[in-house]
Write a protein that holds these residues in place. Structure first.
Motif, PDB file in Angstrom:
ATOM      1  N   VAL B 119       0.838  -1.214   0.000  1.00  0.00           N
ATOM      2  CA  VAL B 119       0.000   0.000   0.000  1.00  0.00           C
ATOM      3  C   VAL B 119       0.858   1.244   0.000  1.00  0.00           C
ATOM      4  CG1 VAL B 119      -2.189   0.758   0.949  1.00  0.00           C
ATOM      5  CG2 VAL B 119      -1.096  -1.311   1.859  1.00  0.00           C
ATOM      6  N   GLY B 120       2.029   1.148   0.630  1.00  0.00           N
ATOM      7  CA  GLY B 120       2.906   2.294   0.755  1.00  0.00           C
ATOM      8  C   GLY B 120       3.301   2.899  -0.576  1.00  0.00           C
ATOM      9  N   VAL B 121       3.374   2.076  -1.608  1.00  0.00           N
ATOM     10  CA  VAL B 121       3.794   2.611  -2.903  1.00  0.00           C
ATOM     11  C   VAL B 121       2.646   2.616  -3.905  1.00  0.00           C
ATOM     12  CG1 VAL B 121       6.266   2.162  -2.727  1.00  0.00           C
ATOM     13  CG2 VAL B 121       4.735   0.329  -3.457  1.00  0.00           C
ATOM     14  N   LEU B 122       1.442   2.319  -3.429  1.00  0.00           N
ATOM     15  CA  LEU B 122       0.306   2.234  -4.357  1.00  0.00           C
ATOM     16  C   LEU B 122       0.054   3.557  -5.078  1.00  0.00           C
ATOM     17  CD1 LEU B 122      -2.055   0.781  -5.612  1.00  0.00           C
ATOM     18  CD2 LEU B 122      -3.425   1.320  -3.594  1.00  0.00           C
ATOM     19  N   VAL B 123      -0.013   4.630  -4.300  1.00  0.00           N
ATOM     20  CA  VAL B 123      -0.350   5.920  -4.920  1.00  0.00           C
ATOM     21  C   VAL B 123       0.718   6.360  -5.925  1.00  0.00           C
ATOM     22  CG1 VAL B 123      -0.820   8.353  -4.467  1.00  0.00           C
ATOM     23  CG2 VAL B 123      -1.866   6.573  -3.028  1.00  0.00           C
ATOM     24  N   PRO B 124       2.004   6.382  -5.527  1.00  0.00           N
ATOM     25  CA  PRO B 124       3.012   6.772  -6.523  1.00  0.00           C
ATOM     26  C   PRO B 124       2.950   5.911  -7.787  1.00  0.00           C
ATOM     27  CG  PRO B 124       4.037   6.403  -4.372  1.00  0.00           C
ATOM     28  CD  PRO B 124       2.586   6.141  -4.211  1.00  0.00           C
ATOM     29  N   ILE B 125       2.845   4.620  -7.608  1.00  0.00           N
ATOM     30  CA  ILE B 125       2.836   3.759  -8.788  1.00  0.00           C
ATOM     31  C   ILE B 125       1.581   4.003  -9.623  1.00  0.00           C
ATOM     32  CG2 ILE B 125       2.582   1.340  -9.512  1.00  0.00           C
ATOM     33  CD1 ILE B 125       4.774   0.594  -7.725  1.00  0.00           C
ATOM     34  N   LEU B 205       3.411 -17.287  -6.960  1.00  0.00           N
ATOM     35  CA  LEU B 205       3.244 -16.013  -6.251  1.00  0.00           C
ATOM     36  C   LEU B 205       2.527 -14.993  -7.128  1.00  0.00           C
ATOM     37  CD1 LEU B 205       6.673 -15.629  -4.400  1.00  0.00           C
ATOM     38  CD2 LEU B 205       4.438 -16.161  -3.418  1.00  0.00           C
ATOM     39  N   ALA B 206       2.893 -14.935  -8.410  1.00  0.00           N
ATOM     40  CA  ALA B 206       2.267 -13.959  -9.307  1.00  0.00           C
ATOM     41  C   ALA B 206       0.816 -14.360  -9.589  1.00  0.00           C
ATOM     42  CB  ALA B 206       3.059 -13.864 -10.608  1.00  0.00           C
ATOM     43  N   TRP B 207       0.592 -15.636  -9.771  1.00  0.00           N
ATOM     44  CA  TRP B 207      -0.749 -16.131 -10.086  1.00  0.00           C
ATOM     45  C   TRP B 207      -1.742 -15.788  -8.981  1.00  0.00           C
ATOM     46  CZ3 TRP B 207      -2.277 -18.887 -14.478  1.00  0.00           C
ATOM     47  CH2 TRP B 207      -3.574 -19.410 -14.433  1.00  0.00           C
ATOM     48  N   ASN B 208      -1.304 -15.936  -7.742  1.00  0.00           N
ATOM     49  CA  ASN B 208      -2.209 -15.730  -6.614  1.00  0.00           C
ATOM     50  C   ASN B 208      -2.292 -14.282  -6.151  1.00  0.00           C
ATOM     51  OD1 ASN B 208      -2.729 -18.445  -6.607  1.00  0.00           O
ATOM     52  ND2 ASN B 208      -1.195 -18.922  -5.052  1.00  0.00           N
ATOM     53  N   GLU B 209      -1.514 -13.412  -6.778  1.00  0.00           N
ATOM     54  CA  GLU B 209      -1.457 -12.030  -6.322  1.00  0.00           C
ATOM     55  C   GLU B 209      -2.806 -11.352  -6.551  1.00  0.00           C
ATOM     56  OE1 GLU B 209      -0.662  -8.048  -5.506  1.00  0.00           O
ATOM     57  OE2 GLU B 209      -1.567  -8.793  -7.354  1.00  0.00           O
ATOM     58  N   ALA B 210      -3.300 -10.592  -5.574  1.00  0.00           N
ATOM     59  CA  ALA B 210      -4.593  -9.932  -5.735  1.00  0.00           C
ATOM     60  C   ALA B 210      -4.534  -8.422  -5.537  1.00  0.00           C
ATOM     61  CB  ALA B 210      -5.612 -10.529  -4.757  1.00  0.00           C
ATOM     62  N   PHE B 211      -3.669  -7.987  -4.595  1.00  0.00           N
ATOM     63  CA  PHE B 211      -3.678  -6.575  -4.238  1.00  0.00           C
ATOM     64  C   PHE B 211      -3.465  -5.665  -5.454  1.00  0.00           C
ATOM     65  CE2 PHE B 211      -1.394  -2.720  -3.065  1.00  0.00           C
ATOM     66  CZ  PHE B 211      -2.279  -2.155  -2.167  1.00  0.00           C
ATOM     67  N   TRP B 212      -2.370  -5.883  -6.165  1.00  0.00           N
ATOM     68  CA  TRP B 212      -2.074  -5.020  -7.305  1.00  0.00           C
ATOM     69  C   TRP B 212      -3.067  -5.221  -8.431  1.00  0.00           C
ATOM     70  CZ3 TRP B 212       0.836  -1.002  -6.714  1.00  0.00           C
ATOM     71  CH2 TRP B 212       1.829  -1.007  -5.729  1.00  0.00           C
ATOM     72  N   ILE B 214      -6.168  -6.037  -8.320  1.00  0.00           N
ATOM     73  CA  ILE B 214      -7.457  -5.387  -8.054  1.00  0.00           C
ATOM     74  C   ILE B 214      -7.328  -3.877  -8.117  1.00  0.00           C
ATOM     75  CG2 ILE B 214      -9.164  -4.967  -6.228  1.00  0.00           C
ATOM     76  CD1 ILE B 214      -8.770  -7.950  -5.453  1.00  0.00           C
ATOM     77  N   ASN B 215      -6.151  -3.356  -7.684  1.00  0.00           N
ATOM     78  CA  ASN B 215      -6.010  -1.908  -7.601  1.00  0.00           C
ATOM     79  C   ASN B 215      -5.612  -1.223  -8.900  1.00  0.00           C
ATOM     80  OD1 ASN B 215      -6.623  -0.800  -4.895  1.00  0.00           O
ATOM     81  ND2 ASN B 215      -5.235  -2.457  -4.299  1.00  0.00           N
ATOM     82  N   ILE B 216      -4.872  -1.883  -9.759  1.00  0.00           N
ATOM     83  CA  ILE B 216      -4.465  -1.156 -10.964  1.00  0.00           C
ATOM     84  C   ILE B 216      -5.026  -1.763 -12.248  1.00  0.00           C
ATOM     85  CG2 ILE B 216      -2.341  -0.296  -9.858  1.00  0.00           C
ATOM     86  CD1 ILE B 216      -0.862  -2.194 -11.820  1.00  0.00           C
ATOM     87  N   THR B 217      -5.787  -2.848 -12.136  1.00  0.00           N
ATOM     88  CA  THR B 217      -6.458  -3.318 -13.351  1.00  0.00           C
ATOM     89  C   THR B 217      -7.946  -3.413 -13.077  1.00  0.00           C
ATOM     90  OG1 THR B 217      -6.310  -5.668 -12.853  1.00  0.00           O
ATOM     91  CG2 THR B 217      -4.455  -4.685 -14.055  1.00  0.00           C
ATOM     92  N   ASN B 218      -8.677  -3.480 -14.166  1.00  0.00           N
ATOM     93  CA  ASN B 218     -10.124  -3.452 -14.030  1.00  0.00           C
ATOM     94  C   ASN B 218     -10.741  -4.476 -14.971  1.00  0.00           C
ATOM     95  OD1 ASN B 218     -12.663  -2.736 -13.471  1.00  0.00           O
ATOM     96  ND2 ASN B 218     -12.648  -0.814 -14.634  1.00  0.00           N
ATOM     97  N   VAL B 219     -10.500  -4.312 -16.268  1.00  0.00           N
ATOM     98  CA  VAL B 219     -11.066  -5.239 -17.245  1.00  0.00           C
ATOM     99  C   VAL B 219      -9.985  -5.771 -18.176  1.00  0.00           C
ATOM    100  CG1 VAL B 219     -12.740  -5.552 -19.092  1.00  0.00           C
ATOM    101  CG2 VAL B 219     -13.262  -4.017 -17.176  1.00  0.00           C
ATOM    102  N   HIS B 220      -9.337  -4.850 -18.920  1.00  0.00           N
ATOM    103  CA  HIS B 220      -8.399  -5.279 -19.973  1.00  0.00           C
ATOM    104  C   HIS B 220      -7.249  -6.119 -19.440  1.00  0.00           C
ATOM    105  CE1 HIS B 220     -10.349  -3.064 -23.052  1.00  0.00           C
ATOM    106  NE2 HIS B 220     -10.295  -1.931 -22.366  1.00  0.00           N
ATOM    107  N   ALA B 222      -7.016  -7.348 -16.362  1.00  0.00           N
ATOM    108  CA  ALA B 222      -7.371  -8.006 -15.103  1.00  0.00           C
ATOM    109  C   ALA B 222      -7.128  -9.516 -15.142  1.00  0.00           C
ATOM    110  CB  ALA B 222      -8.830  -7.733 -14.777  1.00  0.00           C
ATOM    111  N   THR B 223      -6.737 -10.034 -13.978  1.00  0.00           N
ATOM    112  CA  THR B 223      -6.428 -11.460 -13.866  1.00  0.00           C
ATOM    113  C   THR B 223      -7.542 -12.179 -13.128  1.00  0.00           C
ATOM    114  OG1 THR B 223      -5.314 -11.092 -11.787  1.00  0.00           O
ATOM    115  CG2 THR B 223      -3.954 -10.969 -13.763  1.00  0.00           C
ATOM    116  N   LEU B 224      -7.363 -13.456 -12.891  1.00  0.00           N
ATOM    117  CA  LEU B 224      -8.382 -14.261 -12.212  1.00  0.00           C
ATOM    118  C   LEU B 224      -8.691 -13.741 -10.811  1.00  0.00           C
ATOM    119  CD1 LEU B 224      -7.438 -17.852 -13.422  1.00  0.00           C
ATOM    120  CD2 LEU B 224      -9.532 -16.587 -13.917  1.00  0.00           C
ATOM    121  N   SER B 225      -7.699 -13.145 -10.142  1.00  0.00           N
ATOM    122  CA  SER B 225      -7.972 -12.585  -8.817  1.00  0.00           C
ATOM    123  C   SER B 225      -9.073 -11.544  -8.910  1.00  0.00           C
ATOM    124  CB  SER B 225      -6.713 -11.917  -8.260  1.00  0.00           C
ATOM    125  OG  SER B 225      -5.647 -12.814  -8.267  1.00  0.00           O
ATOM    126  N   VAL B 226      -9.021 -10.719  -9.950  1.00  0.00           N
ATOM    127  CA  VAL B 226     -10.038  -9.688 -10.150  1.00  0.00           C
ATOM    128  C   VAL B 226     -11.377 -10.348 -10.494  1.00  0.00           C
ATOM    129  CG1 VAL B 226     -10.665  -7.657 -11.505  1.00  0.00           C
ATOM    130  CG2 VAL B 226      -8.262  -8.104 -10.935  1.00  0.00           C
TER     131      VAL B 226
END
Ligand SMILES: Nc1ncnc2c1ncn2[C@@H]1O[C@H](COP(=O)(O)OP(=O)(O)O)[C@@H](O)[C@H]1O
Ligand SMILES: [Mg+2]
Lengths: 373, 274
Positions: B119-125, B205-212, B214-220, B222-226
């Protein structure tokens, strides 16, 4: 084939206070077999790695075939190295191990095959060419490591304790085989070992090292007969030379100490007279001592037998003379038991003399120990 | 080992079973729920026996664009892992074989970046990505996953590489191998089991990742986590649908894990056996 020339070579590892190797001077003959020998940690490996270019020398200069190799990468020095651990490539077959350097140099396939097959024939490893190193015994790996070195046909071979991972019997066999190989190929070879027997049997010239410093560079016979100092005298020859602190009396006529009295011969007398000190180190090799029955002899050392080791062809005994344990080699039929008091004798012309403080030999190179026993 | 008395043995066995069941139960419940109707799945009384329906799976696979998300998951997980290995191998090589005074510090520093909460780097990124037009793109997510996994990949590769004896590399150097030859022809094949299991870990690790995701993708992008989190929508609770989607999203990685199990174990114990 090439001459390797080390002048005032030294190495200081980053952060180290003292030099690991200091002021190393040696020029090999073309095609010579040079052995570096010394106790562990004396700088043998460091010296080899500097010649190979795996470590940069920090002092002096190294020339191979007349060319200063400072800053020249290992692969451009035209040398081949055999490591103690063999360092074979575990994922390649024996053939690929041997061919690796030639492939990198882009040799034609047929040339590579011929060279590898030739080297394999020389070493008798043709049946192993398709195996991986893990399927080889120690002796076979050793041969492959040698094979990998000889296919390159380098100017210089560097071998760092190549036999120390083998069992005793195999070591003796491989020793002879490496010497034979050297005679056949005639390539200048630097060979490192901590084993003085290996050094004596293999080297044409031997550099004895201690604490980073060369003590003496000479042929095996010269090292044995004219050791330059106490260290070389004790290191070369098995069992080691015995050393006794001796008082000089009668202007060099006699050397004495607790439980022993040694008479000197003419040359030694004059050396001692010139030296003028009252104390010296007297050195006697075990093979020059014998049991003596007369107590009247000029040379006599008396003490109790502490250890008896019958070896078949001879018997080693250790006798406590004063507070020094002296090893003597006696004939197997001479019956001696632990606890016996015996008298040992030694010919005057077999005595070695060293300065008490500097431990340097007192003999000029000419004084000579007579070669015959 | 064998000295245990028989009541002891039974006790240990029971305990092992109990722990396994406890650990497996959520997965079991997930799969069970995925075959229920939404109403049954949300019911207060847990139902173990019911007539199963495939409706949720049909919903996920046919009506909800599962394949689009799954493909993005594959792109981002595989893409970031390839990048991690390509960047990580040379980095780990230099740390294992060209050590300097700062090597240990660099290793620790890399690991310490993992301690920073994302979360600490979410806004800058987010802002940077917005300007670079990388929001909601698989490429953007791939780059983030690469950065996220690189420290772990370098660390693991470093430990595997350290098991390769230095003398082998020196022998190769004398044989005429360049730096690239050394990496490609010697170190990589020797550490291959380790490299592969490191890669598998990075994929998981990448497959199961959800935080990023959900936060920076939406549709195009987006992965299975989304995709899965989409079922937790304002439209209400669709437990069965969500369970089916979850099952479908962990299934590929479970199957892949099953097949590569041996490789994983081999890689993780590599070096110990030599
Ligand atoms: N890479 C190194 N860094 C610092 N010191 C070293 C290094 N390698 C060897 N030394 C030191 O240099 C000395 C000589 O070592 P070495 O050449 O390996 O001896 P040898 O081969 O005769 O046993 C030793 O004191 C050793 O501790
Ligand atoms: Mg050594």
């Amino acid at each position: 084939m090439a001459v390797v020339e080390l002048s005032n070579v030294g190495k200081r590892y980053p952060g180290a206070e003292s030099l690991a190797v200091e002021d190393f001077n040696l020029t090999s003959e073309d095609g010579e077999f040079v052995v570096l020998v010394g106790p562990s940690g004396c700088g043998k490996t460091t010296t080899m790695r500097m010649i190979a270019g795996l470590e940069e020398h920090t002092e002096g200069a190294i020339k191979i075939g007349g060319r200063d190799v400072t800053g020249v990468a290992p692969k451009d020095r035209d040398i081949a190295m055999v490591f103690q651990s063999y360092a074979l490539y575990p994922h390649m077959t024996v053939r690929d191990n041997m061919a690796f350097s030639l492939k990198l140099k882009k040799y034609a396939k047929s040339d590579i095959k011929k060279r590898v097959d030739d080297a394999a024939a020389v070493l008798g490893i043709e049946p192993l060419l398709d195996r991986k190193p893990r399927a080889l015994s120690g002796g076979q790996r050793q041969r492959v490591a040698l094979g990998r070195a000889i296919v390159r046909q380098p100017q210089v071979f560097l071998m760092d304790e190549p036999l120390s991972n083998l069992d005793a019997k195999l070591r003796v066999d491989m020793r002879a085989e490496i010497v034979k190989l050297h005679r056949k190929l005639g390539v200048t070879t630097f060979y490192v070992t901590h084993d003085q027997t290996e050094a004596m049997t293999m080297g044409q010239r031997i550099a004895v090292m201690k604490d980073g410093l060369v003590q003496q560079i000479d042929s095996p016979n010269t090292l044995y007969q004219h050791p330059a100092n106490l260290f070389v005298a004790g290191f070369i020859g098995t069992p080691s030379m015995n050393f006794l602190t001796a008082e000089v009396s009668d202007n060099g006529q006699a050397l004495s100490g607790p439980d022993f009295q040694l008479a000197t011969d003419g040359p030694r007398r004059s050396v001692l007279a010139d030296h003028g000190q009252t104390q010296v180190w007297a050195g006697i090799r075990p093979e020059h001592l014998h049991l003596s029955d007369s107590e009247s002899a000029d040379n006599r050392m008396q003490g109790q037998v502490e250890v008896v080791e019958p070896l078949g062809a001879m018997t080693m005994i250790q006798v406590l003379i004063g507070d020094t344990r002296v090893t003597a080699q006696i004939k197997p039929h001479q019956m001696v038991a632990m606890g016996d008091t015996v008298t040992l004798g030694c010919p005057s012309d077999k005595l070695y003399l060293f300065d008490k403080d500097s431990e340097m030999t007192l003999h000029g190179i000419d004084i000579g120990q007579s070669d015959a026993h | 080992m064998n000295k245990m008395s028989w009541p002891g043995k039974i006790g240990v066995n029971l305990l092992a079973w109990l722990v396994s069941i406890l650990m497996f139960f959520p997965i079991f419940w997930l799969i069970l729920s995925s075959f229920k109707t939404n109403a049954l799945a949300a019911a207060r009384e847990p139902a173990f026996i019911f007539s199963p329906t495939m409706a949720s799976y049909v919903n996920a696979l046919v009506n909800s664009n599962y394949w689009h998300y799954a493909l993005n998951s594959v792109y981002t997980a595989v893409g970031s892992t390839l990048l991690c290995v390509v960047l990580g191998v040379p980095a780990a090589y230099s740390m294992a074989f060209r050590r300097s005074k700062r090597t240990d510090f660099t290793l620790l520093w890399m690991l310490s970046t993992k301690m920073l909460p994302a979360v600490g780097v979410l806004v800058p990124i987010y802002i940077v990505y917005k300007n670079l037009h990388l929001l909601d793109s698989a490429l953007g997510l791939t780059l983030i996953y690469t950065a996220m996994n690189l420290p772990i990949v370098v660390w693991l590769l470093y430990t595997y590489f350290k098991d390769v004896p230095g003398e082998i590399l020196e022998a190769a150097e004398i044989d005429g191998a360049s730096l690239v030859d050394n990496i490609v022809r010697i170190v990589t094949p020797l550490a291959l089991p380790g490299i592969i299991s490191t890669g598998l870990l990075a994929i998981v690790l990448a497959w199961n990742e959800a935080f990023w995701a959900i936060n920076i993708t939406n549709v195009h992008g987006a992965t299975l986590s989304v995709f899965v989190s989409g079922f937790k929508s304002a439209r209400g609770q669709f437990w069965a649908n969500m369970s089916a989607a979850s099952t479908l999203s962990v299934l590929p990685i479970l199957v892949a894990g099953w097949f590569t199990q041996r490789q994983l174990v081999r890689g993780l114990t590599f070096g110990a056996v030599k």
